[in-house]
Motif scaffolding. Sequence first.
Motif, mmCIF file in Angstrom:
data_model
loop_
_atom_site.group_PDB
_atom_site.id
_atom_site.type_symbol
_atom_site.label_atom_id
_atom_site.label_comp_id
_atom_site.label_asym_id
_atom_site.label_seq_id
_atom_site.Cartn_x
_atom_site.Cartn_y
_atom_site.Cartn_z
ATOM 1 N N THR A 21 0.850 -1.092 0.105
ATOM 2 C CA THR A 21 -0.034 -0.045 -0.169
ATOM 3 C C THR A 21 0.834 1.392 0.075
ATOM 4 O O THR A 21 1.650 1.366 0.979
ATOM 5 C CB THR A 21 -0.778 0.048 1.143
ATOM 6 O OG1 THR A 21 -1.886 -0.981 1.107
ATOM 7 C CG2 THR A 21 -1.849 1.198 1.298
ATOM 8 N N HIS A 43 -0.192 -0.601 8.041
ATOM 9 C CA HIS A 43 -0.835 -0.858 7.100
ATOM 10 C C HIS A 43 -0.455 -0.442 5.716
ATOM 11 O O HIS A 43 -0.769 -0.429 4.612
ATOM 12 C CB HIS A 43 -2.215 -0.765 7.023
ATOM 13 C CG HIS A 43 -2.929 -1.620 8.286
ATOM 14 N ND1 HIS A 43 -2.794 -2.983 8.155
ATOM 15 C CD2 HIS A 43 -3.667 -1.178 9.393
ATOM 16 C CE1 HIS A 43 -3.456 -3.335 9.584
ATOM 17 N NE2 HIS A 43 -3.870 -2.364 10.066
ATOM 18 N N VAL A 44 0.840 0.563 6.037
ATOM 19 C CA VAL A 44 1.403 1.479 4.826
ATOM 20 C C VAL A 44 2.942 1.027 4.752
ATOM 21 O O VAL A 44 3.453 0.617 5.606
ATOM 22 C CB VAL A 44 1.322 3.092 5.358
ATOM 23 C CG1 VAL A 44 2.041 3.507 4.402
ATOM 24 C CG2 VAL A 44 -0.050 3.347 5.622
ATOM 25 N N GLN A 211 -9.751 0.430 -6.541
ATOM 26 C CA GLN A 211 -9.270 -0.524 -5.524
ATOM 27 C C GLN A 211 -9.988 -1.879 -5.759
ATOM 28 O O GLN A 211 -9.485 -3.016 -5.611
ATOM 29 C CB GLN A 211 -9.160 -0.044 -4.024
ATOM 30 C CG GLN A 211 -8.328 1.169 -4.093
ATOM 31 C CD GLN A 211 -8.877 2.329 -2.837
ATOM 32 O OE1 GLN A 211 -9.535 1.839 -1.881
ATOM 33 N NE2 GLN A 211 -8.355 3.461 -3.147
ATOM 34 N N ASN A 223 -0.544 -4.826 -5.247
ATOM 35 C CA ASN A 223 0.058 -3.750 -5.040
ATOM 36 C C ASN A 223 -0.967 -2.541 -5.405
ATOM 37 O O ASN A 223 -1.178 -2.234 -6.485
ATOM 38 C CB ASN A 223 1.445 -3.427 -5.802
ATOM 39 C CG ASN A 223 2.244 -4.699 -5.381
ATOM 40 O OD1 ASN A 223 2.435 -5.075 -4.239
ATOM 41 N ND2 ASN A 223 3.139 -5.099 -6.374
ATOM 42 N N ILE A 227 -2.905 5.963 -2.358
ATOM 43 C CA ILE A 227 -3.938 5.940 -1.525
ATOM 44 C C ILE A 227 -3.878 7.049 -0.621
ATOM 45 O O ILE A 227 -3.022 7.660 -0.174
ATOM 46 C CB ILE A 227 -3.917 4.850 -0.671
ATOM 47 C CG1 ILE A 227 -3.683 3.398 -1.468
ATOM 48 C CG2 ILE A 227 -4.973 4.237 0.358
ATOM 49 C CD1 ILE A 227 -5.096 3.322 -2.570
ATOM 50 N N VAL A 232 -6.458 4.441 4.174
ATOM 51 C CA VAL A 232 -5.711 3.314 4.576
ATOM 52 C C VAL A 232 -6.456 2.364 5.207
ATOM 53 O O VAL A 232 -6.380 1.128 4.824
ATOM 54 C CB VAL A 232 -4.276 3.652 5.171
ATOM 55 C CG1 VAL A 232 -3.554 2.429 5.630
ATOM 56 C CG2 VAL A 232 -3.414 4.475 4.331
ATOM 57 N N LEU A 235 -9.208 0.467 3.239
ATOM 58 C CA LEU A 235 -8.632 -0.299 1.987
ATOM 59 C C LEU A 235 -8.336 -1.571 2.864
ATOM 60 O O LEU A 235 -8.606 -2.511 2.363
ATOM 61 C CB LEU A 235 -7.430 0.507 1.563
ATOM 62 C CG LEU A 235 -6.771 -0.454 0.600
ATOM 63 C CD1 LEU A 235 -7.365 -1.135 -0.482
ATOM 64 C CD2 LEU A 235 -5.415 0.310 0.004
ATOM 65 N N GLU A 236 -7.572 -1.494 3.985
ATOM 66 C CA GLU A 236 -7.031 -2.723 4.623
ATOM 67 C C GLU A 236 -8.102 -3.656 4.959
ATOM 68 O O GLU A 236 -8.210 -4.823 4.678
ATOM 69 C CB GLU A 236 -6.209 -2.398 5.736
ATOM 70 C CG GLU A 236 -5.344 -3.795 6.169
ATOM 71 C CD GLU A 236 -4.402 -4.117 5.292
ATOM 72 O OE1 GLU A 236 -4.007 -5.592 5.257
ATOM 73 O OE2 GLU A 236 -3.737 -3.480 4.581
ATOM 74 N N ARG A 239 -9.222 -5.185 1.726
ATOM 75 C CA ARG A 239 -8.368 -6.248 1.143
ATOM 76 C C ARG A 239 -8.847 -7.566 1.731
ATOM 77 O O ARG A 239 -8.775 -8.642 1.217
ATOM 78 C CB ARG A 239 -6.937 -5.927 1.635
ATOM 79 C CG ARG A 239 -6.366 -4.746 0.742
ATOM 80 C CD ARG A 239 -4.910 -4.672 1.308
ATOM 81 N NE ARG A 239 -4.220 -3.739 0.602
ATOM 82 C CZ ARG A 239 -3.468 -3.996 -0.417
ATOM 83 N NH1 ARG A 239 -3.392 -5.125 -1.059
ATOM 84 N NH2 ARG A 239 -2.695 -3.014 -1.038
#
Length: 256
Positions: A21, A43-44, A211, A223, A227, A232, A235-236, A239
């Motif tokens: 990310t 998470h980054v 995404q 990948n 973002i 973040v 998004l996680e 995911r």
Amino acid sequence: MNFNLSQIPERTQQPRKHGITMVMDKGLSIQEVHQFLDVSGPHVDIVKLGFGTSFVTPRLREKIEVYKKYGMPLYFGGTLFEAFLVRNQFEDYINVCKDYGIEHIEVSDGSITIPHAEKCGYIEKLTRYGTVFSEVGSKDAANIMAPYQWIQLMRAELEAGATYVIAEAREAGNVGIYRDSGEVRQGLVQEILTQIPEEKILWEAPQKAQQLYFLKLIGCNVNLGNIAPNEVIPLEAMRIGLRGDTFDLYLDSEKA
């Protein structure tokens, strides 16, 4: 994670080589960087100081030190590289990266025209100083390349030493691999993936629908880049199937 939950897909572990990310920092304050990394840091994987913002960011050195304190890799946006290059200041750019301790470097040609052999030469030179991300695609919505051209460029830039190739989308997600509406050029993406390893491509995907497309196409360890800092955590969650859009992706109906 905070508690046990079955049927959660396995994410790659930091430091990740894929499942990355990348967050775009377009002008966070030093205090905001602290707050952002305190919440989202796990998470980054890398932060980009967007386009040319690092030139005008107050207390830039102090801000970079905050990122380093958290162990967060970062790099200057490709537009800054191009700004130096078009002014015949390539060596100055290298010195700036050294001075600020920047060990990841983006090479792009989205705003200026660089003969491709020359661009690959810059990639090769810059691998001596850090990890190179090379961006493919133009910021000009009228400049539409055929899939075979994307593949040729990406392959050549990886061979020149780039660790990842970035599929251009701009911060708005409306050029390059996307139509001006933000819709994914699905045929283009799928053809690229027949020739270029997915773990070597960083897809710029600032919009939620973009995404989601890549998560469904490639999986939770795709990948993704550009973002927003406040996106973040959402998004996680998306995911790993903990958002409505991906809720059913990983569930075994017999066990659920």
